[in-house]
Design a protein around this motif. Structure first.
Motif, PDB file in Angstrom:
ATOM      1  N   ASP A  24      52.033  29.760  30.098  1.00 10.60           N
ATOM      2  CA  ASP A  24      52.332  28.905  31.253  1.00 10.60           C
ATOM      3  C   ASP A  24      52.761  29.727  32.462  1.00 10.60           C
ATOM      4  OD1 ASP A  24      51.740  26.632  29.779  1.00 10.60           O
ATOM      5  OD2 ASP A  24      53.825  26.296  29.195  1.00 10.60           O
ATOM      6  N   ILE A  25      53.574  30.736  32.226  1.00 15.37           N
ATOM      7  CA  ILE A  25      54.038  31.586  33.327  1.00 15.37           C
ATOM      8  C   ILE A  25      52.868  32.345  33.935  1.00 15.37           C
ATOM      9  CG2 ILE A  25      55.383  33.670  33.831  1.00 15.37           C
ATOM     10  CD1 ILE A  25      57.542  32.481  31.944  1.00 15.37           C
ATOM     11  N   ARG A  26      51.990  32.871  33.076  1.00 16.11           N
ATOM     12  CA  ARG A  26      50.813  33.586  33.572  1.00 16.11           C
ATOM     13  C   ARG A  26      49.947  32.676  34.447  1.00 16.11           C
ATOM     14  NH1 ARG A  26      49.326  38.390  31.336  1.00 16.11           N
ATOM     15  NH2 ARG A  26      50.681  39.179  29.707  1.00 16.11           N
ATOM     16  N   GLU A  27      49.746  31.443  33.976  1.00 14.59           N
ATOM     17  CA  GLU A  27      48.918  30.504  34.747  1.00 14.59           C
ATOM     18  C   GLU A  27      49.554  30.195  36.099  1.00 14.59           C
ATOM     19  OE1 GLU A  27      48.207  27.024  32.364  1.00 14.59           O
ATOM     20  OE2 GLU A  27      47.016  28.130  30.892  1.00 14.59           O
ATOM     21  N   GLU A  28      50.846  29.900  36.088  1.00 12.64           N
ATOM     22  CA  GLU A  28      51.518  29.527  37.334  1.00 12.64           C
ATOM     23  C   GLU A  28      51.562  30.679  38.329  1.00 12.64           C
ATOM     24  OE1 GLU A  28      55.719  27.676  38.938  1.00 12.64           O
ATOM     25  OE2 GLU A  28      55.201  27.458  36.817  1.00 12.64           O
ATOM     26  N   LEU A  29      51.985  31.840  37.860  1.00 14.85           N
ATOM     27  CA  LEU A  29      52.052  32.989  38.768  1.00 14.85           C
ATOM     28  C   LEU A  29      50.659  33.393  39.240  1.00 14.85           C
ATOM     29  CD1 LEU A  29      54.810  35.237  37.132  1.00 14.85           C
ATOM     30  CD2 LEU A  29      55.018  33.735  39.117  1.00 14.85           C
ATOM     31  N   GLY A  30      49.683  33.321  38.344  1.00 17.50           N
ATOM     32  CA  GLY A  30      48.301  33.638  38.714  1.00 17.50           C
ATOM     33  C   GLY A  30      47.787  32.713  39.806  1.00 17.50           C
ATOM     34  N   GLU A  31      48.131  31.424  39.708  1.00 21.74           N
ATOM     35  CA  GLU A  31      47.741  30.467  40.747  1.00 21.74           C
ATOM     36  C   GLU A  31      48.408  30.802  42.081  1.00 21.74           C
ATOM     37  OE1 GLU A  31      48.463  26.429  39.509  1.00 21.74           O
ATOM     38  OE2 GLU A  31      47.319  26.725  37.651  1.00 21.74           O
ATOM     39  N   HIS A  32      49.686  31.168  42.032  1.00 16.97           N
ATOM     40  CA  HIS A  32      50.386  31.538  43.271  1.00 16.97           C
ATOM     41  C   HIS A  32      49.731  32.754  43.916  1.00 16.97           C
ATOM     42  CE1 HIS A  32      53.638  28.694  43.105  1.00 16.97           C
ATOM     43  NE2 HIS A  32      54.016  29.099  41.893  1.00 16.97           N
ATOM     44  N   ILE A  33      49.399  33.739  43.115  1.00 12.32           N
ATOM     45  CA  ILE A  33      48.769  34.951  43.649  1.00 12.32           C
ATOM     46  C   ILE A  33      47.421  34.600  44.270  1.00 12.32           C
ATOM     47  CG2 ILE A  33      47.721  37.169  43.028  1.00 12.32           C
ATOM     48  CD1 ILE A  33      49.986  37.447  40.910  1.00 12.32           C
ATOM     49  N   ASN A  34      46.634  33.779  43.571  1.00  7.40           N
ATOM     50  CA  ASN A  34      45.314  33.405  44.101  1.00  7.40           C
ATOM     51  C   ASN A  34      45.432  32.591  45.389  1.00  7.40           C
ATOM     52  OD1 ASN A  34      43.537  34.709  42.314  1.00  7.40           O
ATOM     53  ND2 ASN A  34      43.962  33.168  40.750  1.00  7.40           N
ATOM     54  N   GLN A  35      46.444  31.719  45.474  1.00  3.24           N
ATOM     55  CA  GLN A  35      46.653  30.957  46.712  1.00  3.24           C
ATOM     56  C   GLN A  35      47.001  31.888  47.873  1.00  3.24           C
ATOM     57  OE1 GLN A  35      49.720  28.177  45.647  1.00  3.24           O
ATOM     58  NE2 GLN A  35      48.275  26.692  44.764  1.00  3.24           N
ATOM     59  N   LEU A  36      47.904  32.821  47.589  1.00 10.66           N
ATOM     60  CA  LEU A  36      48.271  33.789  48.633  1.00 10.66           C
ATOM     61  C   LEU A  36      47.077  34.642  49.038  1.00 10.66           C
ATOM     62  CD1 LEU A  36      51.777  34.963  47.324  1.00 10.66           C
ATOM     63  CD2 LEU A  36      51.316  33.633  49.400  1.00 10.66           C
ATOM     64  N   LYS A  37      46.294  35.024  48.059  1.00  8.29           N
ATOM     65  CA  LYS A  37      45.098  35.825  48.336  1.00  8.29           C
ATOM     66  C   LYS A  37      44.135  35.053  49.237  1.00  8.29           C
ATOM     67  CE  LYS A  37      41.044  36.924  45.913  1.00  8.29           C
ATOM     68  NZ  LYS A  37      40.347  37.043  44.649  1.00  8.29           N
ATOM     69  N   GLU A  38      43.913  33.772  48.928  1.00 11.75           N
ATOM     70  CA  GLU A  38      43.013  32.952  49.745  1.00 11.75           C
ATOM     71  C   GLU A  38      43.549  32.793  51.168  1.00 11.75           C
ATOM     72  OE1 GLU A  38      39.951  32.089  48.889  1.00 11.75           O
ATOM     73  OE2 GLU A  38      40.332  33.123  46.987  1.00 11.75           O
ATOM     74  N   GLU A  39      44.869  32.646  51.304  1.00  5.49           N
ATOM     75  CA  GLU A  39      45.466  32.561  52.633  1.00  5.49           C
ATOM     76  C   GLU A  39      45.239  33.860  53.408  1.00  5.49           C
ATOM     77  OE1 GLU A  39      49.622  31.502  52.355  1.00  5.49           O
ATOM     78  OE2 GLU A  39      49.163  29.703  51.178  1.00  5.49           O
ATOM     79  N   ASN A  40      45.386  34.972  52.708  1.00  8.23           N
ATOM     80  CA  ASN A  40      45.184  36.270  53.358  1.00  8.23           C
ATOM     81  C   ASN A  40      43.725  36.459  53.772  1.00  8.23           C
ATOM     82  OD1 ASN A  40      47.884  36.983  53.120  1.00  8.23           O
ATOM     83  ND2 ASN A  40      47.591  37.968  51.138  1.00  8.23           N
ATOM     84  N   ILE A  41      42.805  36.002  52.942  1.00  6.74           N
ATOM     85  CA  ILE A  41      41.383  36.082  53.289  1.00  6.74           C
ATOM     86  C   ILE A  41      41.108  35.211  54.523  1.00  6.74           C
ATOM     87  CG2 ILE A  41      39.060  35.421  52.521  1.00  6.74           C
ATOM     88  CD1 ILE A  41      39.894  36.352  49.694  1.00  6.74           C
ATOM     89  N   ALA A  42      41.718  34.022  54.547  1.00  6.30           N
ATOM     90  CA  ALA A  42      41.549  33.129  55.700  1.00  6.30           C
ATOM     91  C   ALA A  42      42.124  33.753  56.973  1.00  6.30           C
ATOM     92  CB  ALA A  42      42.218  31.792  55.422  1.00  6.30           C
TER      93      ALA A  42
END
Length: 112
Positions: A24-42
């Motif tokens: 669960d922790i891996r999934e949640e933190l992974g989602e946060h990282i991917n969201q931040l990554k997408e924001e940075n790409i934007a």
């Protein structure tokens, strides 16, 4: 999953003793990282730089892992512990009283 994200999550989970919450922790933190990554790409960063910035924005793996370990300590089942203690005490009383009964029975038997 990206190697950098996996390494980050591995470093966090090293500190978390309760293995059942790792997924669960891996999934949640992974989602946060991917969201931040997408924001940075934007915001105009290339994918590699966006990922690096996202991971660094998460903070120290040691701090995250230690805090999550405190939050996810396995809960002590007090009801089970109390029930075990009661059964142990009752068993001890029964064994003690039956040994006294047998000792008196044998001494009476031997005195006849």
């Amino acid at each position: 999953m990206n190697k950098k994200i996996k390494e980050f999550l591995d470093d966090v989970c090293i500190h978390i003793k309760c293995k059942t919450v790792h997924k669960d922790i891996r999934e949640e933190l992974g989602e946060h990282i991917n969201q931040l990554k997408e924001e940075n790409i934007a915001n105009g960063y290339d994918e590699e730089k966006a990922l690096d910035l996202a991971i660094s924005a998460m903070g120290s793996t040691d701090e995250i892992g230690i805090k999550l370990n405190r939050q996810h300590k396995p809960q002590t089942e007090w009801s089970l512990l109390i029930l075990t203690a009661i059964i142990t005490i009752i068993g001890g009383i029964v064994m003690f009283s039956s040994s006294k009964f047998v000792m008196f029975g044998q001494s009476t038997f031997l005195s006849i």
